[in-house]
Design a protein around this motif. Structure first.
Motif, short mmCIF file in Angstrom:
data_model
loop_
_atom_site.label_atom_id
_atom_site.label_comp_id
_atom_site.label_asym_id
_atom_site.label_seq_id
_atom_site.Cartn_x
_atom_site.Cartn_y
_atom_site.Cartn_z
N THR A 1 0.88 -1.16 0.00
CA THR A 1 0.00 0.00 0.00
C THR A 1 0.92 1.21 0.00
OG1 THR A 1 -1.65 -1.18 1.29
CG2 THR A 1 -1.86 1.22 1.18
N ARG B 1 -5.05 3.84 -2.89
CA ARG B 1 -6.14 2.89 -2.63
C ARG B 1 -5.87 1.50 -3.22
NH1 ARG B 1 -9.02 6.24 -6.76
NH2 ARG B 1 -8.90 5.04 -8.66
N ASP B 2 -4.87 1.39 -4.10
CA ASP B 2 -4.51 0.11 -4.70
C ASP B 2 -3.74 -0.74 -3.69
OD1 ASP B 2 -5.58 1.10 -7.06
OD2 ASP B 2 -3.63 1.67 -7.89
#
Length: 65
Positions: A21, A36-37
């Protein structure tokens, strides 16, 4: 209470597969990773991203897979 395994730190093991993250938007060539990935990649790729994007502060968390 069981101890949580310690997260790896930079430089990351190049053979290890990790879920990452990021703390901000980072780029690797034409690929853009957003905070957010939660991409899965090798430590070698993560090391290159960290070096290209200004240091280990771009990584919020790393989880070995």
């Amino acid at each position: 209470m069981a101890k949580k395994p310690k997260a790896p730190s930079f430089p990351y093991d190049e053979e290890q597969t990790v879920a990452v993250t990021f703390s901000r938007v980072v780029r690797r060539g034409a690929i853009k990773y957003l905070p957010r990935d939660n991409p899965v990649m090798t430590g070698a790729t993560l090391n290159a991203i960290v070096e290209e994007n200004g240091g280990a502060d771009v990584v919020r968390s790393v989880e070995p897979r």
